[in-house]
Design a protein around this motif. Structure first.
Motif, PDB file in Angstrom:
ATOM      1  N   MET A  56       0.849  -1.191   0.000  1.00  0.00           N
ATOM      2  CA  MET A  56       0.000   0.000   0.000  1.00  0.00           C
ATOM      3  C   MET A  56       0.885   1.242   0.000  1.00  0.00           C
ATOM      4  O   MET A  56       1.829   1.342   0.780  1.00  0.00           O
ATOM      5  N   SER A  57       0.593   2.166  -0.910  1.00  0.00           N
ATOM      6  CA  SER A  57       1.439   3.346  -1.045  1.00  0.00           C
ATOM      7  C   SER A  57       0.682   4.454  -1.766  1.00  0.00           C
ATOM      8  O   SER A  57      -0.254   4.195  -2.514  1.00  0.00           O
ATOM      9  N   GLU A  58       1.133   5.672  -1.550  1.00  0.00           N
ATOM     10  CA  GLU A  58       0.585   6.824  -2.264  1.00  0.00           C
ATOM     11  C   GLU A  58       1.160   6.938  -3.673  1.00  0.00           C
ATOM     12  O   GLU A  58       0.625   7.643  -4.499  1.00  0.00           O
ATOM     13  N   ARG A  59       2.281   6.231  -3.922  1.00  0.00           N
ATOM     14  CA  ARG A  59       2.958   6.321  -5.221  1.00  0.00           C
ATOM     15  C   ARG A  59       3.017   4.950  -5.880  1.00  0.00           C
ATOM     16  O   ARG A  59       3.144   3.937  -5.200  1.00  0.00           O
ATOM     17  N   PRO A  60       2.996   4.917  -7.198  1.00  0.00           N
ATOM     18  CA  PRO A  60       3.128   3.635  -7.907  1.00  0.00           C
ATOM     19  C   PRO A  60       4.516   3.027  -7.737  1.00  0.00           C
ATOM     20  O   PRO A  60       5.504   3.744  -7.617  1.00  0.00           O
ATOM     21  N   LEU A  61       4.545   1.709  -7.712  1.00  0.00           N
ATOM     22  CA  LEU A  61       5.794   0.975  -7.664  1.00  0.00           C
ATOM     23  C   LEU A  61       6.284   0.780  -9.091  1.00  0.00           C
ATOM     24  O   LEU A  61       5.544   0.275  -9.936  1.00  0.00           O
ATOM     25  N   ARG A  96       7.987  -1.385 -18.883  1.00  0.00           N
ATOM     26  CA  ARG A  96       7.939  -1.498 -17.430  1.00  0.00           C
ATOM     27  C   ARG A  96       6.469  -1.597 -17.018  1.00  0.00           C
ATOM     28  O   ARG A  96       5.643  -0.817 -17.483  1.00  0.00           O
ATOM     29  N   LEU A  97       6.148  -2.570 -16.180  1.00  0.00           N
ATOM     30  CA  LEU A  97       4.812  -2.638 -15.578  1.00  0.00           C
ATOM     31  C   LEU A  97       4.887  -1.916 -14.244  1.00  0.00           C
ATOM     32  O   LEU A  97       5.796  -2.185 -13.446  1.00  0.00           O
ATOM     33  N   ARG A  98       3.947  -1.015 -14.007  1.00  0.00           N
ATOM     34  CA  ARG A  98       3.909  -0.273 -12.740  1.00  0.00           C
ATOM     35  C   ARG A  98       2.614  -0.612 -12.021  1.00  0.00           C
ATOM     36  O   ARG A  98       1.568  -0.748 -12.657  1.00  0.00           O
ATOM     37  N   PHE A  99       2.684  -0.722 -10.707  1.00  0.00           N
ATOM     38  CA  PHE A  99       1.514  -1.050  -9.904  1.00  0.00           C
ATOM     39  C   PHE A  99       1.402  -0.089  -8.738  1.00  0.00           C
ATOM     40  O   PHE A  99       2.398   0.405  -8.224  1.00  0.00           O
ATOM     41  N   VAL A 107       0.312  -5.054 -28.264  1.00  0.00           N
ATOM     42  CA  VAL A 107       0.855  -5.512 -26.993  1.00  0.00           C
ATOM     43  C   VAL A 107      -0.272  -6.169 -26.201  1.00  0.00           C
ATOM     44  O   VAL A 107      -1.376  -5.634 -26.119  1.00  0.00           O
ATOM     45  N   ARG A 108       0.037  -7.340 -25.646  1.00  0.00           N
ATOM     46  CA  ARG A 108      -0.917  -8.045 -24.773  1.00  0.00           C
ATOM     47  C   ARG A 108      -0.262  -8.272 -23.422  1.00  0.00           C
ATOM     48  O   ARG A 108       0.958  -8.359 -23.332  1.00  0.00           O
ATOM     49  N   TRP A 109      -1.064  -8.359 -22.381  1.00  0.00           N
ATOM     50  CA  TRP A 109      -0.532  -8.564 -21.042  1.00  0.00           C
ATOM     51  C   TRP A 109      -1.471  -9.468 -20.253  1.00  0.00           C
ATOM     52  O   TRP A 109      -2.653  -9.602 -20.573  1.00  0.00           O
ATOM     53  N   THR A 110      -0.904 -10.049 -19.215  1.00  0.00           N
ATOM     54  CA  THR A 110      -1.691 -10.792 -18.241  1.00  0.00           C
ATOM     55  C   THR A 110      -0.921 -10.815 -16.926  1.00  0.00           C
ATOM     56  O   THR A 110       0.310 -10.863 -16.930  1.00  0.00           O
ATOM     57  N   PHE A 111      -1.633 -10.731 -15.808  1.00  0.00           N
ATOM     58  CA  PHE A 111      -1.031 -10.894 -14.489  1.00  0.00           C
ATOM     59  C   PHE A 111      -2.121 -11.335 -13.521  1.00  0.00           C
ATOM     60  O   PHE A 111      -3.308 -11.144 -13.756  1.00  0.00           O
ATOM     61  N   HIS A 112      -1.683 -11.966 -12.441  1.00  0.00           N
ATOM     62  CA  HIS A 112      -2.602 -12.462 -11.417  1.00  0.00           C
ATOM     63  C   HIS A 112      -2.139 -11.949 -10.063  1.00  0.00           C
ATOM     64  O   HIS A 112      -0.971 -11.608  -9.878  1.00  0.00           O
ATOM     65  N   THR A 113      -3.059 -11.934  -9.105  1.00  0.00           N
ATOM     66  CA  THR A 113      -2.707 -11.551  -7.743  1.00  0.00           C
ATOM     67  C   THR A 113      -3.065 -12.695  -6.803  1.00  0.00           C
ATOM     68  O   THR A 113      -3.990 -13.466  -7.073  1.00  0.00           O
ATOM     69  N   ASP A 114      -2.336 -12.780  -5.683  1.00  0.00           N
ATOM     70  CA  ASP A 114      -2.562 -13.868  -4.736  1.00  0.00           C
ATOM     71  C   ASP A 114      -3.829 -13.676  -3.905  1.00  0.00           C
ATOM     72  O   ASP A 114      -4.357 -14.633  -3.359  1.00  0.00           O
ATOM     73  N   THR A 115      -4.297 -12.441  -3.799  1.00  0.00           N
ATOM     74  CA  THR A 115      -5.543 -12.151  -3.083  1.00  0.00           C
ATOM     75  C   THR A 115      -6.348 -11.152  -3.908  1.00  0.00           C
ATOM     76  O   THR A 115      -5.777 -10.385  -4.689  1.00  0.00           O
ATOM     77  N   PRO A 116      -7.643 -11.119  -3.733  1.00  0.00           N
ATOM     78  CA  PRO A 116      -8.430 -10.098  -4.442  1.00  0.00           C
ATOM     79  C   PRO A 116      -7.972  -8.700  -4.009  1.00  0.00           C
ATOM     80  O   PRO A 116      -7.799  -8.442  -2.821  1.00  0.00           O
ATOM     81  N   ALA A 117      -7.757  -7.865  -4.967  1.00  0.00           N
ATOM     82  CA  ALA A 117      -7.312  -6.493  -4.692  1.00  0.00           C
ATOM     83  C   ALA A 117      -7.983  -5.569  -5.697  1.00  0.00           C
ATOM     84  O   ALA A 117      -7.354  -5.117  -6.666  1.00  0.00           O
ATOM     85  N   PRO A 118      -9.269  -5.270  -5.485  1.00  0.00           N
ATOM     86  CA  PRO A 118      -9.993  -4.458  -6.469  1.00  0.00           C
ATOM     87  C   PRO A 118      -9.429  -3.053  -6.644  1.00  0.00           C
ATOM     88  O   PRO A 118      -9.616  -2.445  -7.695  1.00  0.00           O
ATOM     89  N   ALA A 119      -8.707  -2.550  -5.657  1.00  0.00           N
ATOM     90  CA  ALA A 119      -8.177  -1.187  -5.755  1.00  0.00           C
ATOM     91  C   ALA A 119      -6.832  -1.135  -6.483  1.00  0.00           C
ATOM     92  O   ALA A 119      -6.324  -0.051  -6.755  1.00  0.00           O
ATOM     93  N   LEU A 120      -6.242  -2.286  -6.801  1.00  0.00           N
ATOM     94  CA  LEU A 120      -4.940  -2.310  -7.457  1.00  0.00           C
ATOM     95  C   LEU A 120      -5.004  -1.613  -8.812  1.00  0.00           C
ATOM     96  O   LEU A 120      -5.881  -1.878  -9.619  1.00  0.00           O
ATOM     97  N   LYS A 121      -4.056  -0.710  -9.029  1.00  0.00           N
ATOM     98  CA  LYS A 121      -3.949  -0.001 -10.305  1.00  0.00           C
ATOM     99  C   LYS A 121      -2.698  -0.488 -11.017  1.00  0.00           C
ATOM    100  O   LYS A 121      -1.702  -0.819 -10.375  1.00  0.00           O
ATOM    101  N   ALA A 122      -2.749  -0.535 -12.353  1.00  0.00           N
ATOM    102  CA  ALA A 122      -1.604  -0.997 -13.129  1.00  0.00           C
ATOM    103  C   ALA A 122      -1.434  -0.141 -14.376  1.00  0.00           C
ATOM    104  O   ALA A 122      -2.413   0.355 -14.943  1.00  0.00           O
ATOM    105  N   TRP A 123      -0.177   0.028 -14.788  1.00  0.00           N
ATOM    106  CA  TRP A 123       0.169   0.765 -16.000  1.00  0.00           C
ATOM    107  C   TRP A 123       1.224  -0.026 -16.755  1.00  0.00           C
ATOM    108  O   TRP A 123       2.079  -0.667 -16.142  1.00  0.00           O
TER     109      TRP A 123
END
Length: 141
Positions: free
Chosen positions: A43-48, A113-116, A67-83
């Motif tokens: 959890m952070s105010e800035r993207p990783l 670079r994928l950013r989250f 370009v195509r992408w796919t990723f998964h998360t270990d827990t549900p995280a509806p607020a997760l943002k990705a770029w």
């Protein structure tokens, strides 16, 4: 008879001339598949800023088609943002898998670079593990 043979020869030559550029265009297409390492997003105010994804040297003269992408998360995280970013251009990803033409025409030789970001919320999730990530670049070169 000689006239027919001459006409047939011209058809073969003309067919080869027309087919040759098409064959070159077909041969110049390719796909680069990149499995990405897992990462923990806290959890952070800035993207990783994720790991820089360097294309192989063989793509030095290639341009991107899709370009195509796919990723998964270990827990549900509806607020997760990705770029998905390439140089200064960052595209917000609308889902955990998808495709885009927004990088079309850009150099396939530039790193990605994928950013989250997991925004500070009260949803009870303070970290999420992103795994099984993959980037697929269709290029023409």
């Amino acid at each position: 008879m000689n006239r027919r043979r001459a006409l047939a020869s011209w058809r073969i030559v003309l067919g080869a001339i027309v087919a040759w550029p098409i064959a070159l265009a077909w041969a110049a297409q390719g796909t680069w598949v990149v499995p990405l390492p897992g990462q923990t997003v806290v959890m952070s105010e800035r993207p990783l800023a994720g790991v820089e994804i360097q294309p192989p040297p063989s793509l030095a003269e290639a341009s991107i088609d899709r370009v195509r992408w796919t990723f998964h998360t270990d827990t549900p995280a509806p607020a997760l943002k990705a770029w998905l970013c390439q140089q200064t251009f960052c595209l917000p990803l609308v889902g955990r898998q998808g495709e885009t033409l927004r990088f079309s025409g850009r150099s396939a030789a530039s790193p990605f670079r994928l950013r989250f970001q997991l925004p500070v919320t009260d949803h009870g999730v303070d970290r999420v593990r992103v795994s099984a990530s993959q980037l697929i670049i269709d290029y023409r070169g």
